[in-house]
Scaffold this active site. Structure first.
Site, PDB file in Angstrom:
ATOM      1  N   CYS A 281     -25.815 -83.972  79.823  1.00 30.99           N
ATOM      2  CA  CYS A 281     -24.554 -83.834  79.383  1.00 30.99           C
ATOM      3  C   CYS A 281     -23.825 -83.154  80.588  1.00 30.99           C
ATOM      4  CB  CYS A 281     -24.592 -82.884  78.143  1.00 30.99           C
ATOM      5  SG  CYS A 281     -25.174 -81.287  78.739  1.00 30.99           S
TER       6      CYS A 281
ATOM      7  N   HIS B 177     -13.114 -76.353  87.225  1.00 33.75           N
ATOM      8  CA  HIS B 177     -12.714 -76.052  85.980  1.00 33.75           C
ATOM      9  C   HIS B 177     -11.360 -77.288  85.522  1.00 33.75           C
ATOM     10  CE1 HIS B 177      -9.836 -74.152  83.011  1.00 33.75           C
ATOM     11  NE2 HIS B 177     -10.878 -73.873  82.629  1.00 33.75           N
TER      12      HIS B 177
HETATM   13  C1  PEP Z   1     -24.168 -78.599  82.923  1.00 31.83           C
HETATM   14  O1  PEP Z   1     -24.306 -77.507  83.901  1.00 31.83           O
HETATM   15  O2  PEP Z   1     -24.290 -79.561  83.615  1.00 31.83           O
HETATM   16  C2  PEP Z   1     -23.271 -78.371  82.026  1.00 31.83           C
HETATM   17  C3  PEP Z   1     -23.251 -79.599  81.313  1.00 31.83           C
HETATM   18  O3  PEP Z   1     -22.905 -77.306  81.624  1.00 31.83           O
HETATM   19  P1  PEP Z   1     -21.350 -76.460  82.066  1.00 31.83           P
HETATM   20  O4  PEP Z   1     -20.776 -77.574  82.925  1.00 31.83           O
HETATM   21  O5  PEP Z   1     -20.580 -76.102  81.096  1.00 31.83           O
HETATM   22  O6  PEP Z   1     -21.975 -75.602  82.872  1.00 31.83           O
END
Ligand code: PEP
Ligand code: MG
Length: 876
Positions: free
Chosen positions: A832, A454
């Site tokens: 992403c 986080h």
């Molecule tokens: C991922 O899991 O790569 C993602 C972009 O979502 P999060 O990091 O919010 O789980």
């Protein structure tokens, strides 16, 4: 038979893989006729073989080395151990990429008591002869036998004190002879045997030390930070000596053809008369500026200037060179493309284009995208940083320089910040509740958590310095103190963090402002945008982040994590009311309150993006992350809901999960509570309609992304809700607006069934944080704890959460792309996860045909440059 050893005359500049950078360049300089003391290079393959054979130099390699000693003796007319004309050599490591942390140099190898006498008599310069010998014993003991340098330095200091002198050069031949025998006694005391006298034995020891240094902890850390594979190995260069310490008509220097700090053209470096190798950098005596060399050594200097021009033209890059002047004659010992600051890199690349030496494509390819970090964040004053000693090290999770007073809670961070203090927030780990405190702080330091924890993700998003996962810290949050490097730090004590290296410093290190928008930076990025194929988007949840990312060149938002929008002032309460609802009606009532907030957030994002695409991801994290933990907050919520504190506590307890990452999150929330997806759809569609009404030419087409899908029927289920509400809203508004519904591919089963999922999804965005987590079965929040052991055991060379695992996770991506495209040829594809801003991962994304990468705002320029470099490479 494999050839393991090459004379400098047998190699060339293209043989870096085999001869290492130093070896290839020594061969190249020899080929272009520069004055290079001759020698040979033992290949990187010999190093690899040494490790394959259980850290042994096998007979075949050894016999080739012996054969090449004879060749070198023939070339130089000197002989190892000879009492007429002895051969002395230097031994230096040299990997494909230059690597601090490995064994560097042993000089004057080949000396023993008899040989010293010979060279003392022949040269008529016993001081020089004994100086060489004491240096050799010192270096050999230090780098080959690992007897600490300090013992020898203490003996030198004592000798100087006894003789009443302050400089090494003031010691006489007899003093140095006496020192040599003291050194040998020290060696024997530490090692238990006599200092080796046989030059061949000395050479074998030195070669082994170079090979061994490839695997020392410093080298391993450097490799991991710089994407250098362990499998490369290092070469060893054995070169006949040129002497800079034979008197006042001798010397040694290091120089750059341009200023490595600013990029300014012109010779930049230092020179020291009557000195050898490390003296220039060791700071024993103050060297002179390179330009002053002209007065003392006019001929050698003129020759050196010509050599510099030749080398720069030849390599078409700024060179970093080492050289020696022996009795007025110049010898080149090394050249390489010089390391430089990000600012200098930009200027040099542009200047080389203007000087007609490089094309813009080559200029773009020259810049290390990782270096751009330093242009985008405030930085420590480099000199102050160099002088400072780190007290600990975590992961360099988010670059930048932070310096401030320690606080232990997010509330304290806000309170101290509000009264004008600069603070560093130190936590065991952070949680979404800490966001405001994290924002208020200059930097964040956590004891636990990896590159996708986080703290790391949020800090990178905010462009704030973060060092995460410093397990060396013994934390006592309750009493607001921690212990590190034997010292206890209390609230209010000052520390400094370097978010690029992960280093932690006691006290304040002065900072300097970075200037990211200078002309050279802009020019390079403009070229990069012309060459790249991949679109570069950003992960942004607030208009501020989005605006910053646009300034840094983002072409859209690839991921808006809507849950991050609920942590602001006044939001969290409404959201908690929604979670703690017993009935659909109650939940819908709470969602009604949230709807206008979400809608205005989305409108602000669309405004910030000015018509560029925005992908909005629906609620993803497990609900328990949002529930209050403080007694007062629980009580407030109970009062608002008209329930008892006990009831709220029971409800909170019912949300507890053993594995929240694999629990009730992602699209599973929308399946259980479709009213959440309904509200979010309404907010997205209404926001787009409103923004289109204000800016008809923007033609905003909402992109709705459903997270954590693993089964087509899940997507069908949620999409049905989305489509029904979206169509209803569009119809009610009487507008003609399209929208897209796509999904994240972040669970292996989604990748495996991509052909089915592509029937319903208009785009795939690879969520490689979760995809890595679930493919490896490593918790993204906890893996940092054992990954260090994995690096040490050579199981992993890098953090799979930071650098995409191309063999495993990458294979799933390729499979998903192929199968998805077979069903929907125009399937839009992106990434992403955090890997979207990592240069090597971006290169892979280009290779497998993604349409875009999306990363945190401050990594956008890095991704743009990496995308351009990938396109240039893949075109070639
Ligand atoms: C991922 O899991 O790569 C993602 C972009 O979502 P999060 O990091 O919010 O789980
Ligand atoms: Mg995810």
């Amino acid at each position: 038979m494999t050839k393991y050893v090459y004379l400098f005359t047998e190699g060339n500049g293209n043989m870096r893989e085999l001869l290492g950078g130093k070896g290839a360049n020594l061969a190249e300089m020899t080929n272009i006729g520069l004055p290079v003391p001759q020698g040979f290079t033992i290949s990187t393959e010999a190093c690899t073989k040494y490790y394959e054979d259980g850290r042994q130099i096998n007979d075949e390699i050894m016999s080739q080395v012996m054969e090449y000693i004879v060749k070198l003796e023939e070339i130089t007319g000197k002989k190892f151990g000879d009492l007429e004309n002895p051969l002395l050599v230097s031994v230096r490591s040299g990997a494909r990429a230059s690597m601090p942390g490995m064994m560097d140099t042993i000089l004057n190898l080949g000396l023993n008591e008899q040989v010293v006498d010979v060279i003392a008599t022949k040269s008529g310069n016993p001081r020089w002869a004994w100086d060489c010998y004491r240096r050799f014993i010192q270096m050999y003991s230090d780098v080959v036998m690992e007897v600490g340098k300090k013992y020898f330095e203490e003996l030198i200091d004592k000798m100087k004190a006894d003789r009443g002198v302050t400089q090494d050069v003031e010691l006489t031949a007899d003093d140095l002879k006496e020192l040599a025998s003291q050194f040998k006694a020290e060696y024997k005391a530490k090692i238990g045997s006599d200092f080796p006298t046989d030059p061949k034995e000395q050479l074998v020891g030195a070669i082994k030390a170079v090979f061994r240094s490839w695997d020392n902890p410093r080298a391993n850390v450097y490799r991991r930070d710089n994407d250098i594979p362990y499998s490369w190995g290092t070469a060893v260069n054995v070169q006949s000596m040129a002497f800079g310490n034979m008197g006042d008509d001798c010397g040694t220097g290091v120089a750059f053809t341009r200023d490595p700090a600013t990029g300014e053209k012109g010779l930049f470096g230092e020179f020291l008369t009557n000195a050898q190798g490390e003296d220039v950098v060791a700071g024993v005596r103050t060297p002179m500026k390179i330009a002053e060399m002209e007065q003392k050594f006019p001929e050698a200097f003129a020759q050196f200037v010509t050599v510099c021009e030749t080398l720069e033209k030849h390599y078409r890059d700024m060179q970093d060179m080492e050289f020696t002047v022996e009795h007025g004659k110049l010898y080149m010992l090394q050249t390489r493309n010089g390391k430089r600051t990000a600012q200098a890199a930009m200027k040099i690349a542009c200047d080389l284009v203007d000087e007609g030496m490089r094309t813009p494509e080559e200029a773009v390819a020259m810049i290390d995208p990782r270096n751009l970090d330093t242009l985008l964040h405030p930085q420590f004053d480099p000199a102050a940083l160099k002088a400072a000693e780190a007290i600990g090290k975590g992961l360099g999770a988010s670059p930048g320089a932070a310096c401030g007073k320690i606080v232990f809670t997010a509330d304290d961070a806000v309170a101290w910040h509000d009264r004008g203090e600069k603070v560093v927030l130190v936590r065991l780990e952070t949680s979404p509740e800490d966001i405001t405190g994290m924002k208020a702080a200059e930097g964040i330091l956590t004891v636990r958590g990896g590159m996708t924890s986080h703290a790391a993700v949020v800090a990178r998003g905010m462009g704030e310095c973060c060092v995460s996962g410093c397990g060396e810290i013994a934390m006592d949050e309750a009493n607001k103190k921690f212990t590190l490097a034997g010292k206890t730090f209390q609230e209010g004590d000052i520390i400094s963090l370097d978010g690029s290296t992960g280093k932690i410093y006691d006290g304040a290190i002065p900072q300097v402002d970075a200037d990211p928008n200078n002309g050279y930076f802009g020019r390079i990025m403009k070229w990069a945008d012309e060459f790249k194929r991949l679109e570069v988007r950003t992960n942004a949840d607030t208009p501020n982040d989005a605006k910053k990312a646009r300034e840094l060149g983002a072409e859209g938002i690839g991921l808006c994590r809507t849950e991050h929008m609920f942590f602001g002032e006044g939001r969290i309460d409404a959201f908690r009311e929604m979670i703690c609802s017993d009935t659909v009606e109650e939940r819908e009532a709470a969602l009604e309150v949230i709807l206008p907030m979400q809608q205005s957030d989305f409108e602000a994002l669309y405004e910030a993006l000015e018509g560029h695409p925005v992908t909005i991801r629906f609620l993803d994290p497990p609900l328990h992350e949002f529930v209050p933990t403080e007694e007062a907050d629980i009580k407030a919520l109970a009062d608002k809901k008209g329930k008892s504190v006990e009831d709220i506590k029971t409800l909170i307890a019912s949300l507890h999960e053993f594995n929240p990452m694999m629990g009730h999150r992602g699209c599973r929330l929308a399946v259980t509570y479709p009213e959440i997806a309904k509200m979010q759809t309404r907010a997205v569609i209404r926001a787009a309609i409103n923004v289109n009404a204000k800016h008809p030419d923007w033609n905003v087409t909402p992109e709705i992304m459903i997270p954590l899908v693993c089964e087509i029927k899940e997507l069908v289920n949620v999409k049905k809700v989305v489509v029904a509400v979206a169509d209803e809203e569009i119809k009610a508004a009487g507008v003609d607006m399209g929208y897209k519904v796509g999904t994240m591919i972040e669970i292996p089963r989604a990748a495996l069934t991509a052909d089915e999922i592509a029937k319903e999804a208009e785009f795939f965005c690879f969520g490689t944080n979760d995809l890595t987590q679930m493919t490896f079965g490593f918790s993204r929040d906890d893996a940092g704890k054992f990954l260090t052991a994995y690096y040490e055991s050579k199981i992993f060379e890098s953090d799979p959460f930071a650098r995409l695992d191309q063999n495993g996770v990458g294979k799933l991506m390729k499979m998903a792309i192929e199968n998805g495209k077979a069903v929907r040829p125009d399937l839009h594809l992106g990434i992403c996860g955090e890997h979207g801003g990592d240069p090597t991962s971006v290169e892979f994304c280009d290779e497998i045909g993604l349409d875009y990468v999306s990363c945190s705002p401050f990594r956008v320029p890095i991704a743009r440059l990496a995308a351009a470099q990938a396109a240039i490479k893949h075109k070639a």
